[in-house]
Write an enzyme that holds these catalytic residues in place. Sequence first.
Site, mmCIF file in Angstrom:
data_model
loop_
_atom_site.group_PDB
_atom_site.id
_atom_site.type_symbol
_atom_site.label_atom_id
_atom_site.label_comp_id
_atom_site.label_asym_id
_atom_site.label_seq_id
_atom_site.Cartn_x
_atom_site.Cartn_y
_atom_site.Cartn_z
ATOM 1 N N GLU A 231 -25.128 74.669 51.073
ATOM 2 C CA GLU A 231 -25.073 74.518 50.048
ATOM 3 C C GLU A 231 -24.020 73.818 49.062
ATOM 4 O O GLU A 231 -23.068 75.157 49.166
ATOM 5 C CB GLU A 231 -25.667 75.781 49.381
ATOM 6 C CG GLU A 231 -25.986 75.753 47.985
ATOM 7 C CD GLU A 231 -25.135 75.942 46.825
ATOM 8 O OE1 GLU A 231 -25.545 74.906 45.965
ATOM 9 O OE2 GLU A 231 -24.975 77.281 46.771
ATOM 10 N N CYS A 265 -22.075 76.555 40.804
ATOM 11 C CA CYS A 265 -23.648 75.441 41.662
ATOM 12 C C CYS A 265 -24.432 74.839 40.546
ATOM 13 O O CYS A 265 -24.852 74.090 40.649
ATOM 14 C CB CYS A 265 -23.111 75.645 42.860
ATOM 15 S SG CYS A 265 -22.149 76.025 44.059
#
Length: 474
Positions: A231, A265
Amino acid sequence: MAIATINPATGETLKTYEPLTDEALEDKIARAAQAFASYRLTTPQQRAGWLSAAADVLDTDADSVAELMTTEMGKTLASAKAEVGKCAKALRWYAERGPAFLEPEDKDAAAVGAERAYVVHQPLGVVLAVMPWNFPLWQAMRFAAPALMAGNVGLLKHASNVPQTALYMEEVFRKAGFPDDVFQTLLIGSSTVEKVLRDDRVMAATLTGSGPAGQSVAAIAGDALKKTVLELGGSDPFIVMPSAHLDTAAEVATTARNQNNGQSCIAAKRFFVHRDVAEEFTRLFAEKIGALTVGDPTDADTQVGPLATESGLQDVEDYVEDARSKGATVVVGGQRLDRPGWFYAPTLLTGVTPEMKVHSEEVFGPVAALYTVDSLDEAIEIANSHVYGLGSNLWSEDEDERAQFVRDIASGMAFINGMTASYPDLPFGGIKQSGYGRELTELGMREFMNAKTVWVGGPSSGQAKGSTAGAAAE
């Protein structure tokens, strides 16, 4: 980076740690492998009990661990407390549902000439988790909860600026009664990750972090033929169409960009606003950003605290100055604050163009880049031109626009009339340079499991009768 707690609100170094010696690291890996040999034989119900107990530990420790996270990386105390609660919720979610995910899955036995055919999901073994500092408890927990429920054993290499939170992760599972060494924290630098990942006793790895870090781990794991889940970065689009409720959209946009001091993020970073409502939305957005309270993250009134590191503050300042020098308009903010610590004013930029770094790179701080567009097609085209594809947002009451957005946006997650968030109930992850694989739900648990096919024959099965022609070809 030294392994140390440095308070980003003051710049003061509070505690430092020596990295593990080679001998100590070898001991931890050996103990992890030994722990897996017996832990994999525990029942799903036993694991669920330990996960529930871990959630109880978090409830008890909520105030102290929240203060610890705020001290180490600067998130507001309210945000830190919410993060602890989210971790406890995820532990209970897997405790309640995990055993069902581990039940054998029966298949059509007659179709394959068997008396019974089914799939069992079995743990891989020792899994290395390389985690970032921005959600220091949650991002490690969203690996740990499903991995431990699956029967895997975890080794955590956390970011070097949150060592106390990393050590607390190990303590949570020890307090909860998990068998010894099922989850261990490794206080090591980034340069030691390759040694751990190449160890034959380590079967897989997961990383949340930057693109270069992901490329490095993926290359090492690929060379060693080991499974990875990545990720990585994100520069999520936030699209506002004329039918949107503008005040609500602007309120959520302010939160979506500035949550966790802008260091997420999945924070919305690029805002695409239809020309028909661009002036009004920009006004509302700027007002709400300008009204944010920036200050001591331990203060209950603070909404935005400091950047986690001094280098992060410098990066944000450089991005804004680059955009300003190339013609962007700073509507609000645009400067570091004149006070101790690593504070930057929440900022809104308009007039962003492709030659500016904020257009093509991820700004990990409270800076919003706003574009005016003439259509949803244009917004999606510009959004999809980015290398990242993590989350995405659309604000629209038009059903056709919603359907087009879901169909055409290049992202792992699509949120309509809400901001991107993570839930145990929904798969989490991205595409393109935002990584691959999924966390959370049963998908996240099974990323590090072997889906083993089981075929059981007998006197009445097709193969037992010599009917093997169909099975001969792959």
